[in-house]
Design a protein around this motif. Structure first.
Motif, PDB file in Angstrom:
ATOM      1  N   ILE A   1       0.845  -1.203   0.000  1.00  0.00           N
ATOM      2  CA  ILE A   1       0.000   0.000   0.000  1.00  0.00           C
ATOM      3  C   ILE A   1       0.877   1.249   0.000  1.00  0.00           C
ATOM      4  CG2 ILE A   1      -1.646   1.343   1.382  1.00  0.00           C
ATOM      5  CD1 ILE A   1      -2.907  -1.270   2.242  1.00  0.00           C
ATOM      6  N   LYS A   2       1.960   1.204   0.758  1.00  0.00           N
ATOM      7  CA  LYS A   2       2.868   2.349   0.824  1.00  0.00           C
ATOM      8  C   LYS A   2       3.485   2.638  -0.540  1.00  0.00           C
ATOM      9  CE  LYS A   2       7.246   2.607   2.364  1.00  0.00           C
ATOM     10  NZ  LYS A   2       8.388   2.444   3.249  1.00  0.00           N
ATOM     11  N   GLU A   3       3.892   1.578  -1.254  1.00  0.00           N
ATOM     12  CA  GLU A   3       4.485   1.770  -2.570  1.00  0.00           C
ATOM     13  C   GLU A   3       3.447   2.206  -3.599  1.00  0.00           C
ATOM     14  OE1 GLU A   3       6.361  -1.912  -3.444  1.00  0.00           O
ATOM     15  OE2 GLU A   3       7.963  -1.610  -1.978  1.00  0.00           O
ATOM     16  N   ALA A   4       2.238   1.648  -3.528  1.00  0.00           N
ATOM     17  CA  ALA A   4       1.217   1.971  -4.519  1.00  0.00           C
ATOM     18  C   ALA A   4       0.705   3.402  -4.356  1.00  0.00           C
ATOM     19  CB  ALA A   4       0.055   0.993  -4.415  1.00  0.00           C
ATOM     20  N   LEU A   5       0.549   3.850  -3.125  1.00  0.00           N
ATOM     21  CA  LEU A   5       0.013   5.186  -2.877  1.00  0.00           C
ATOM     22  C   LEU A   5       1.103   6.234  -2.699  1.00  0.00           C
ATOM     23  CD1 LEU A   5      -2.922   4.354  -0.436  1.00  0.00           C
ATOM     24  CD2 LEU A   5      -2.949   4.497  -2.908  1.00  0.00           C
ATOM     25  N   GLN A   6       2.370   5.812  -2.765  1.00  0.00           N
ATOM     26  CA  GLN A   6       3.530   6.700  -2.624  1.00  0.00           C
ATOM     27  C   GLN A   6       3.464   7.485  -1.321  1.00  0.00           C
ATOM     28  OE1 GLN A   6       3.486   8.985  -6.207  1.00  0.00           O
ATOM     29  NE2 GLN A   6       4.098   7.262  -7.487  1.00  0.00           N
ATOM     30  N   LEU A   7       3.378   6.749  -0.214  1.00  0.00           N
ATOM     31  CA  LEU A   7       3.283   7.352   1.108  1.00  0.00           C
ATOM     32  C   LEU A   7       4.598   7.192   1.847  1.00  0.00           C
ATOM     33  CD1 LEU A   7      -0.208   5.937   2.116  1.00  0.00           C
ATOM     34  CD2 LEU A   7       0.291   8.230   1.325  1.00  0.00           C
ATOM     35  N   ASN A   8       4.784   7.973   2.898  1.00  0.00           N
ATOM     36  CA  ASN A   8       5.951   7.827   3.769  1.00  0.00           C
ATOM     37  C   ASN A   8       5.726   6.679   4.730  1.00  0.00           C
ATOM     38  OD1 ASN A   8       7.085  10.094   2.545  1.00  0.00           O
ATOM     39  ND2 ASN A   8       6.137  11.481   4.037  1.00  0.00           N
ATOM     40  N   ASP A   9       6.790   6.222   5.361  1.00  0.00           N
ATOM     41  CA  ASP A   9       6.682   5.107   6.297  1.00  0.00           C
ATOM     42  C   ASP A   9       5.888   5.504   7.536  1.00  0.00           C
ATOM     43  OD1 ASP A   9       7.108   2.470   6.979  1.00  0.00           O
ATOM     44  OD2 ASP A   9       8.925   2.925   8.126  1.00  0.00           O
ATOM     45  N   GLY A  10       5.929   6.760   7.920  1.00  0.00           N
ATOM     46  CA  GLY A  10       5.197   7.219   9.099  1.00  0.00           C
ATOM     47  C   GLY A  10       3.711   7.415   8.851  1.00  0.00           C
ATOM     48  N   ASP A  11       3.278   7.345   7.593  1.00  0.00           N
ATOM     49  CA  ASP A  11       1.865   7.555   7.279  1.00  0.00           C
ATOM     50  C   ASP A  11       1.018   6.309   7.470  1.00  0.00           C
ATOM     51  OD1 ASP A  11       2.491  10.138   6.652  1.00  0.00           O
ATOM     52  OD2 ASP A  11       2.482   9.836   4.479  1.00  0.00           O
ATOM     53  N   LEU A  12       1.660   5.152   7.636  1.00  0.00           N
ATOM     54  CA  LEU A  12       0.936   3.897   7.806  1.00  0.00           C
ATOM     55  C   LEU A  12       1.340   3.265   9.124  1.00  0.00           C
ATOM     56  CD1 LEU A  12       1.706   3.819   4.433  1.00  0.00           C
ATOM     57  CD2 LEU A  12       0.144   1.969   4.737  1.00  0.00           C
ATOM     58  N   SER A  13       0.357   2.618   9.764  1.00  0.00           N
ATOM     59  CA  SER A  13       0.656   1.877  10.988  1.00  0.00           C
ATOM     60  C   SER A  13      -0.269   0.672  11.073  1.00  0.00           C
ATOM     61  CB  SER A  13       0.495   2.761  12.228  1.00  0.00           C
ATOM     62  OG  SER A  13      -0.845   3.158  12.353  1.00  0.00           O
ATOM     63  N   ILE A  14       0.211  -0.358  11.760  1.00  0.00           N
ATOM     64  CA  ILE A  14      -0.570  -1.580  11.946  1.00  0.00           C
ATOM     65  C   ILE A  14      -0.952  -1.664  13.416  1.00  0.00           C
ATOM     66  CG2 ILE A  14      -0.574  -4.090  11.831  1.00  0.00           C
ATOM     67  CD1 ILE A  14       1.492  -3.894   9.613  1.00  0.00           C
ATOM     68  N   ASN A  15      -2.236  -1.801  13.680  1.00  0.00           N
ATOM     69  CA  ASN A  15      -2.705  -2.024  15.040  1.00  0.00           C
ATOM     70  C   ASN A  15      -2.602  -3.525  15.293  1.00  0.00           C
ATOM     71  OD1 ASN A  15      -4.075  -2.303  17.445  1.00  0.00           O
ATOM     72  ND2 ASN A  15      -5.612  -0.759  16.919  1.00  0.00           N
ATOM     73  N   SER A  16      -1.683  -3.933  16.144  1.00  0.00           N
ATOM     74  CA  SER A  16      -1.425  -5.359  16.349  1.00  0.00           C
ATOM     75  C   SER A  16      -2.542  -6.052  17.122  1.00  0.00           C
ATOM     76  CB  SER A  16      -0.093  -5.548  17.078  1.00  0.00           C
ATOM     77  OG  SER A  16      -0.153  -4.917  18.340  1.00  0.00           O
ATOM     78  N   VAL A  17      -3.363  -5.296  17.839  1.00  0.00           N
ATOM     79  CA  VAL A  17      -4.450  -5.900  18.606  1.00  0.00           C
ATOM     80  C   VAL A  17      -5.619  -6.237  17.687  1.00  0.00           C
ATOM     81  CG1 VAL A  17      -6.089  -5.531  20.484  1.00  0.00           C
ATOM     82  CG2 VAL A  17      -3.746  -4.714  20.699  1.00  0.00           C
ATOM     83  N   THR A  18      -6.017  -5.278  16.840  1.00  0.00           N
ATOM     84  CA  THR A  18      -7.185  -5.465  15.980  1.00  0.00           C
ATOM     85  C   THR A  18      -6.826  -5.900  14.569  1.00  0.00           C
ATOM     86  OG1 THR A  18      -7.147  -3.133  15.362  1.00  0.00           O
ATOM     87  CG2 THR A  18      -8.510  -3.752  17.261  1.00  0.00           C
ATOM     88  N   ASN A  19      -5.525  -5.897  14.226  1.00  0.00           N
ATOM     89  CA  ASN A  19      -5.037  -6.218  12.872  1.00  0.00           C
ATOM     90  C   ASN A  19      -5.632  -5.293  11.820  1.00  0.00           C
ATOM     91  OD1 ASN A  19      -3.353  -8.252  13.746  1.00  0.00           O
ATOM     92  ND2 ASN A  19      -4.901  -9.834  13.483  1.00  0.00           N
ATOM     93  N   HIS A  20      -5.763  -4.008  12.155  1.00  0.00           N
ATOM     94  CA  HIS A  20      -6.210  -2.994  11.215  1.00  0.00           C
ATOM     95  C   HIS A  20      -4.999  -2.195  10.761  1.00  0.00           C
ATOM     96  CE1 HIS A  20     -10.406  -2.875  13.342  1.00  0.00           C
ATOM     97  NE2 HIS A  20     -10.187  -4.000  12.696  1.00  0.00           N
ATOM     98  N   ILE A  21      -5.041  -1.724   9.532  1.00  0.00           N
ATOM     99  CA  ILE A  21      -4.002  -0.851   9.009  1.00  0.00           C
ATOM    100  C   ILE A  21      -4.578   0.552   8.957  1.00  0.00           C
ATOM    101  CG2 ILE A  21      -2.559  -0.310   7.022  1.00  0.00           C
ATOM    102  CD1 ILE A  21      -2.452  -3.273   6.414  1.00  0.00           C
ATOM    103  N   GLU A  22      -3.917   1.488   9.635  1.00  0.00           N
ATOM    104  CA  GLU A  22      -4.355   2.873   9.662  1.00  0.00           C
ATOM    105  C   GLU A  22      -3.468   3.684   8.735  1.00  0.00           C
ATOM    106  OE1 GLU A  22      -4.565   4.489  13.562  1.00  0.00           O
ATOM    107  OE2 GLU A  22      -6.074   3.046  14.229  1.00  0.00           O
TER     108      GLU A  22
END
Length: 150
Positions: free
Chosen positions: A111-132
């Motif tokens: 998703i980061k490569e496809a949308l050309q985002l920075n690494d800080g723009d994405l995060s994974i919630n390890s409890v709910t397994n959601h990507i923010e």
């Protein structure tokens, strides 16, 4: 003519249910499974034939795609679970991807490569397994998932 409240009956007499017909009657279709095999009139289709041998270089690569390490399932309405949320009183816009299974780090990287985002723009919630994902990127994420075949 209206009766004063004191003279009105406490309960309205109910009509018997047999006087009312059901409002909605849905047609019920029955399907039968046939175990007979229909013979076609064309002799080419009736006789099985062996596939012609082809070299590996002539086969398109789309027939055997490499399996992805992740999977994004759909919800009970057959939609992808991508939502936009407002946090911190509406100052922070977040897009949330739910129902991700498998290697979520690989999904995050794609998703980061496809949308050309920075690494800080994405995060994974390890409890709910959601990507923010920071920002309102619902349409872009849905387009990415559609091109990936989910």
């Amino acid at each position: 003519m209206f009766l004063p409240r004191v003279l009105r009956p406490f309960a309205v007499p109910r009509a018997p249910l047999s006087l009312f017909s059901p409002r909605f009657i849905l047609p019920v279709r029955t399907r039968y499974l046939s175990t007979t095999i229909e013979q076609s009139s064309s002799p080419d289709l009736a006789t099985p034939h062996s596939p012609e041998p082809t070299s590996p270089s002539t086969q398109p690569e789309s027939q055997n795609p490499s399996p992805l390490p992740y999977f994004v399932s759909r919800n009970n309405l057959n939609n992808l679970s991508v939502y936009q949320r407002n946090k911190r009183g509406g100052n922070r816009k977040v897009t949330i991807l739910k129902n991700g299974e498998g290697d979520l780090k690989a999904l995050k990287q794609d998703i980061k490569e496809a949308l050309q985002l920075n690494d800080g723009d994405l995060s994974i919630n390890s409890v709910t397994n959601h990507i923010e994902i920071k920002g309102q990127k619902k349409v872009e994420v849905l387009n990415f998932l559609a091109t990936m075949g989910f």
